[in-house]
Write a protein that holds these residues in place. Structure first.
Motif, PDB file in Angstrom:
ATOM      1  N   THR A   1       0.795  -1.372   0.029  1.00 42.34           N
ATOM      2  CA  THR A   1       0.052   0.070  -0.036  1.00 42.34           C
ATOM      3  C   THR A   1       0.850   1.061   0.118  1.00 42.34           C
ATOM      4  OG1 THR A   1      -1.698  -1.247   1.500  1.00 42.34           O
ATOM      5  CG2 THR A   1      -1.844   1.228   1.070  1.00 42.34           C
ATOM      6  N   LEU A   2       1.829   1.301   1.099  1.00 44.07           N
ATOM      7  CA  LEU A   2       2.823   2.551   1.150  1.00 44.07           C
ATOM      8  C   LEU A   2       3.769   2.629  -0.235  1.00 44.07           C
ATOM      9  CD1 LEU A   2       3.262   2.735   4.806  1.00 44.07           C
ATOM     10  CD2 LEU A   2       1.657   3.790   3.638  1.00 44.07           C
ATOM     11  N   GLY A   3       4.027   1.313  -0.595  1.00 40.96           N
ATOM     12  CA  GLY A   3       5.110   1.532  -1.624  1.00 40.96           C
ATOM     13  C   GLY A   3       4.370   1.924  -3.020  1.00 40.96           C
ATOM     14  N   PHE A   4       3.466   1.087  -3.441  1.00 40.18           N
ATOM     15  CA  PHE A   4       2.403   1.892  -4.405  1.00 40.18           C
ATOM     16  C   PHE A   4       2.280   3.394  -4.240  1.00 40.18           C
ATOM     17  CE2 PHE A   4       0.941  -1.992  -7.059  1.00 40.18           C
ATOM     18  CZ  PHE A   4       1.963  -2.503  -6.975  1.00 40.18           C
ATOM     19  N   GLY A   5       1.817   3.581  -2.996  1.00 43.86           N
ATOM     20  CA  GLY A   5       1.390   5.186  -2.833  1.00 43.86           C
ATOM     21  C   GLY A   5       2.630   5.927  -3.255  1.00 43.86           C
ATOM     22  N   ALA A   6       3.790   5.561  -2.775  1.00 43.46           N
ATOM     23  CA  ALA A   6       5.014   6.364  -3.323  1.00 43.46           C
ATOM     24  C   ALA A   6       5.226   6.429  -4.511  1.00 43.46           C
ATOM     25  CB  ALA A   6       6.123   5.631  -2.137  1.00 43.46           C
ATOM     26  N   ILE A   7       5.017   5.406  -5.398  1.00 43.25           N
ATOM     27  CA  ILE A   7       5.169   5.565  -6.704  1.00 43.25           C
ATOM     28  C   ILE A   7       4.281   6.368  -7.181  1.00 43.25           C
ATOM     29  CG2 ILE A   7       5.126   4.179  -8.881  1.00 43.25           C
ATOM     30  CD1 ILE A   7       6.141   1.589  -7.423  1.00 43.25           C
ATOM     31  N   GLY A   8       2.803   6.247  -6.757  1.00 40.72           N
ATOM     32  CA  GLY A   8       1.963   7.058  -7.443  1.00 40.72           C
ATOM     33  C   GLY A   8       2.234   8.738  -7.083  1.00 40.72           C
ATOM     34  N   PHE A   9       2.608   8.771  -5.703  1.00 47.07           N
ATOM     35  CA  PHE A   9       2.923  10.153  -5.292  1.00 47.07           C
ATOM     36  C   PHE A   9       4.215  10.960  -6.292  1.00 47.07           C
ATOM     37  CE2 PHE A   9       6.052  13.150  -3.236  1.00 47.07           C
ATOM     38  CZ  PHE A   9       5.075  14.015  -2.737  1.00 47.07           C
ATOM     39  N   LEU A  10       5.115  10.141  -6.633  1.00 41.97           N
ATOM     40  CA  LEU A  10       6.345  10.618  -7.215  1.00 41.97           C
ATOM     41  C   LEU A  10       5.717  11.084  -8.865  1.00 41.97           C
ATOM     42  CD1 LEU A  10       9.208   8.060  -6.627  1.00 41.97           C
ATOM     43  CD2 LEU A  10       8.871  10.839  -6.093  1.00 41.97           C
ATOM     44  N   ASP A  11       4.766  10.064  -9.244  1.00 43.38           N
ATOM     45  CA  ASP A  11       4.213  10.251 -10.776  1.00 43.38           C
ATOM     46  C   ASP A  11       3.301  11.699 -10.529  1.00 43.38           C
ATOM     47  OD1 ASP A  11       3.604   9.317 -13.436  1.00 43.38           O
ATOM     48  OD2 ASP A  11       1.656   9.114 -12.627  1.00 43.38           O
ATOM     49  N   ASP A  12       2.500  11.561  -9.578  1.00 44.17           N
ATOM     50  CA  ASP A  12       1.539  12.898  -9.489  1.00 44.17           C
ATOM     51  C   ASP A  12       2.381  14.279  -9.357  1.00 44.17           C
ATOM     52  OD1 ASP A  12      -0.761  11.684  -9.333  1.00 44.17           O
ATOM     53  OD2 ASP A  12      -0.952  11.204  -7.252  1.00 44.17           O
ATOM     54  N   TYR A  13       3.523  14.065  -8.460  1.00 41.44           N
ATOM     55  CA  TYR A  13       4.361  15.202  -8.367  1.00 41.44           C
ATOM     56  C   TYR A  13       4.939  15.540  -9.776  1.00 41.44           C
ATOM     57  CZ  TYR A  13       8.378  18.075  -6.844  1.00 41.44           C
ATOM     58  OH  TYR A  13       9.195  19.043  -6.637  1.00 41.44           O
ATOM     59  N   ASP A  14       5.388  14.696 -10.485  1.00 41.70           N
ATOM     60  CA  ASP A  14       5.975  14.820 -11.608  1.00 41.70           C
ATOM     61  C   ASP A  14       4.965  15.593 -12.693  1.00 41.70           C
ATOM     62  OD1 ASP A  14       8.342  14.867 -13.115  1.00 41.70           O
ATOM     63  OD2 ASP A  14       7.612  13.275 -14.668  1.00 41.70           O
ATOM     64  N   LYS A  15       3.687  15.170 -12.714  1.00 43.21           N
ATOM     65  CA  LYS A  15       2.892  15.852 -13.384  1.00 43.21           C
ATOM     66  C   LYS A  15       2.331  17.194 -13.061  1.00 43.21           C
ATOM     67  CE  LYS A  15       0.197  11.412 -14.286  1.00 43.21           C
ATOM     68  NZ  LYS A  15      -1.237  10.671 -13.705  1.00 43.21           N
ATOM     69  N   VAL A  16       2.411  17.783 -11.899  1.00 42.28           N
ATOM     70  CA  VAL A  16       2.154  18.826 -11.370  1.00 42.28           C
ATOM     71  C   VAL A  16       3.398  19.888 -11.587  1.00 42.28           C
ATOM     72  CG1 VAL A  16       1.755  20.378  -9.232  1.00 42.28           C
ATOM     73  CG2 VAL A  16       0.454  17.885  -9.510  1.00 42.28           C
ATOM     74  N   ARG A  17       4.626  19.337 -11.589  1.00 39.67           N
ATOM     75  CA  ARG A  17       5.688  20.106 -11.874  1.00 39.67           C
ATOM     76  C   ARG A  17       5.889  20.582 -13.026  1.00 39.67           C
ATOM     77  NH1 ARG A  17      10.971  19.012 -12.794  1.00 39.67           N
ATOM     78  NH2 ARG A  17      10.618  16.603 -12.998  1.00 39.67           N
ATOM     79  N   LYS A  18       5.532  19.450 -13.973  1.00 38.70           N
ATOM     80  CA  LYS A  18       5.666  19.670 -15.471  1.00 38.70           C
ATOM     81  C   LYS A  18       4.198  20.270 -16.104  1.00 38.70           C
ATOM     82  CE  LYS A  18       8.923  15.881 -16.177  1.00 38.70           C
ATOM     83  NZ  LYS A  18       9.183  14.727 -16.680  1.00 38.70           N
ATOM     84  N   ALA A  19       3.356  20.353 -15.183  1.00 38.27           N
ATOM     85  CA  ALA A  19       1.858  20.990 -15.837  1.00 38.27           C
ATOM     86  C   ALA A  19       1.636  19.789 -16.871  1.00 38.27           C
ATOM     87  CB  ALA A  19       2.165  22.418 -16.114  1.00 38.27           C
TER      88      ALA A  19
ATOM     89  N   ALA B   1       9.149  -0.785 -10.670  1.00 37.27           N
ATOM     90  CA  ALA B   1       9.203  -0.409  -9.246  1.00 37.27           C
ATOM     91  C   ALA B   1       7.865  -1.181  -8.695  1.00 37.27           C
ATOM     92  CB  ALA B   1       9.061   0.986  -9.072  1.00 37.27           C
ATOM     93  N   GLU B   2       7.027  -1.143  -9.383  1.00 39.93           N
ATOM     94  CA  GLU B   2       5.692  -1.838  -8.662  1.00 39.93           C
ATOM     95  C   GLU B   2       6.078  -3.423  -8.602  1.00 39.93           C
ATOM     96  OE1 GLU B   2       2.618  -0.960 -11.591  1.00 39.93           O
ATOM     97  OE2 GLU B   2       2.645   1.336 -11.238  1.00 39.93           O
ATOM     98  N   PHE B   3       6.489  -3.938  -9.829  1.00 46.13           N
ATOM     99  CA  PHE B   3       6.937  -5.519  -9.526  1.00 46.13           C
ATOM    100  C   PHE B   3       7.991  -5.620  -8.505  1.00 46.13           C
ATOM    101  CE2 PHE B   3       4.801  -5.889 -13.888  1.00 46.13           C
ATOM    102  CZ  PHE B   3       4.123  -7.044 -13.702  1.00 46.13           C
ATOM    103  N   LEU B   4       8.940  -4.905  -8.543  1.00 47.84           N
ATOM    104  CA  LEU B   4       9.893  -5.192  -7.449  1.00 47.84           C
ATOM    105  C   LEU B   4       9.094  -5.066  -6.181  1.00 47.84           C
ATOM    106  CD1 LEU B   4      12.775  -5.342  -6.284  1.00 47.84           C
ATOM    107  CD2 LEU B   4      12.873  -2.955  -6.264  1.00 47.84           C
ATOM    108  N   ILE B   5       8.200  -4.097  -5.774  1.00 44.93           N
ATOM    109  CA  ILE B   5       7.576  -4.050  -4.492  1.00 44.93           C
ATOM    110  C   ILE B   5       6.522  -5.520  -4.332  1.00 44.93           C
ATOM    111  CG2 ILE B   5       5.789  -2.937  -3.204  1.00 44.93           C
ATOM    112  CD1 ILE B   5       7.082  -0.140  -4.369  1.00 44.93           C
ATOM    113  N   ALA B   6       5.863  -5.515  -5.391  1.00 41.53           N
ATOM    114  CA  ALA B   6       4.985  -6.703  -5.263  1.00 41.53           C
ATOM    115  C   ALA B   6       5.515  -8.118  -5.166  1.00 41.53           C
ATOM    116  CB  ALA B   6       4.028  -6.574  -6.628  1.00 41.53           C
ATOM    117  N   GLY B   7       6.879  -8.315  -5.702  1.00 39.94           N
ATOM    118  CA  GLY B   7       7.444  -9.479  -5.728  1.00 39.94           C
ATOM    119  C   GLY B   7       7.989  -9.658  -4.111  1.00 39.94           C
ATOM    120  N   ILE B   8       8.495  -8.664  -3.735  1.00 41.27           N
ATOM    121  CA  ILE B   8       8.986  -8.971  -2.274  1.00 41.27           C
ATOM    122  C   ILE B   8       7.698  -9.217  -1.315  1.00 41.27           C
ATOM    123  CG2 ILE B   8       9.949  -7.504  -0.398  1.00 41.27           C
ATOM    124  CD1 ILE B   8      11.651  -5.949  -2.327  1.00 41.27           C
TER     125      ILE B   8
END
Length: 356
Positions: free
Chosen positions: A105-123, A136-143
């Protein structure tokens, strides 16, 4: 945390209630709802100040969506805060299954946060590259899958069929990781209209709250002929926290939305449901209960596949909720009808518990 404290004290007096999963699950729902409603207004105000123009809106999408410009995103942080605090308060902190699901939950949330931040920063509506996200998702899900399956076993249970389960061996880790990643992204694709993803996530969490409770109870699992996973019952607390946090967010996300969930929330919640299903060995049932999310994801896959090969579109626009908007359905009509579908699918998924 409260469970361990009460246990150390010997569950005296009223603290004996904490011994029961039903009480702690109810406590998790109420706590997450309370936290979400309390922090919501200030949190949304902070996001609005920090983001300025808010989430970028696709210019090639439905024109009615352009009115949403300026609405802040990353509201999933509010959900994750409420869910995490509530879960840590009511869970048995020694339960590895809950920690594995929280890790997703938190790992995927962190990935999503970075994606959202990039969208807002680049408009721009384009964030982190798809390949980087998936890796990154498969790494977290695999562990997380390894953490779960090393304790729960590697048997695949198929609904409606009454025969010994299939032992997939360690190939199950790949299957489990795919389930978590696929469902995380399916929920992410569904999150395109106000409240569209939030309520179906709540409905799916309600369904898996019941499934997790039954799977964790040897008596009920034996009666129903479903796998018994000792310790999986504690996932009802995570499901309850998601329900409470989701209801709090829906309070602010109801049309017209004061905040968007963003990838921060949708990836995290989808990944959480995938991890819960893997723990309960009900991955196939997840495809039924979360059928709305599956259809949304398939509509995008079908659209891209046929457009690249024929230059023609199967749908007026993908994901499929935009297709219905282009057909003339209003946004509230699409949302409410999809909610009804999610309820029907959840009931269909729960019917697999006894139809064998």
């Amino acid at each position: 945390m409260l469970y361990l404290l009460a246990e150390q004290l010997g569950f005296p007096g009223i603290l004996n209630l904490i011994r029961y999963l039903s009480f702690r699950t109810g406590g998790a729902i109420a706590t997450a709802l309370f936290i979400g409603l309390i922090i919501g207004p200030r949190f949304i105000g902070w996001l609005r100040v920090r983001q300025g123009k808010g989430q970028p809106i696709r210019t090639d999408g439905p024109q009615t969506h352009l009115a949403k410009r300026g609405t802040p995103t990353m509201g999933g942080l509010m959900i994750l805060t409420a869910v995490s605090l509530s879960l840590l308060l009511w869970m048995d902190i020694r339960n590895m299954y809950v920690w594995a699901c929280l890790f997703v939950t938190l790992g995927f949330g962190a990935i999503g946060f970075l994606d959202d931040y990039d969208k807002v920063r680049k408009a721009s509506h384009k964030g982190v590259s798809g390949r980087t996200r998936l890796a990154a998702e498969f790494l977290i899900a695999g562990i997380a899958s390894w953490m779960i399956l090393s304790q729960s076993g590697t048997h695949l249970y198929v609904p409606f069929l009454n025969y010994p389960p299939l032992d997939l061996g360690w190939f199950y880790i790949a299957f489990a990781a795919f389930t978590i990643v696929a469902f995380g992204n399916a929920v992410n694709l569904t999150d395109g209209l106000d409240g569209l993803a939030t309520f179906p996530v709540i409905i799916a969490s309600l369904a898996f709250l019941l499934i997790a409770y039954l799977v964790g109870n040897a008596k009920y699992a034996g009666y129903l002929g479903i796998p018994h996973i000792p310790g999986a019952g504690d996932l009802t607390i995570l499901c309850g926290a998601i329900i409470g946090g989701g209801l709090a967010f829906l309070w602010f996300n109801a049309p017209p939305a004061a905040v968007f969930m963003g990838d921060t929330g949708s990836l995290a919640l989808g990944g959480a449901l995938g991890a819960i299903a893997v723990t309960a060995h009900h991955e196939i049932v997840l495809g039924i209960i979360g059928g709305l999310f599956v259809v949304e994801a398939l509509s995008v896959i079908i659209q891209v596949f046929f457009y690249k090969r024929t230059g023609r579109r199967v749908f007026k626009m993908a994901p499929i909720h935009h297709h219905f908007e282009q057909m003339g359905w209003s946004e509230p009509t699409v949302v409410i009808r999809f909610w009804i579908i999610s309820i029907v699918l959840a009931l269909a998924g729960l019917s697999t518990l006894k139809l064998r």
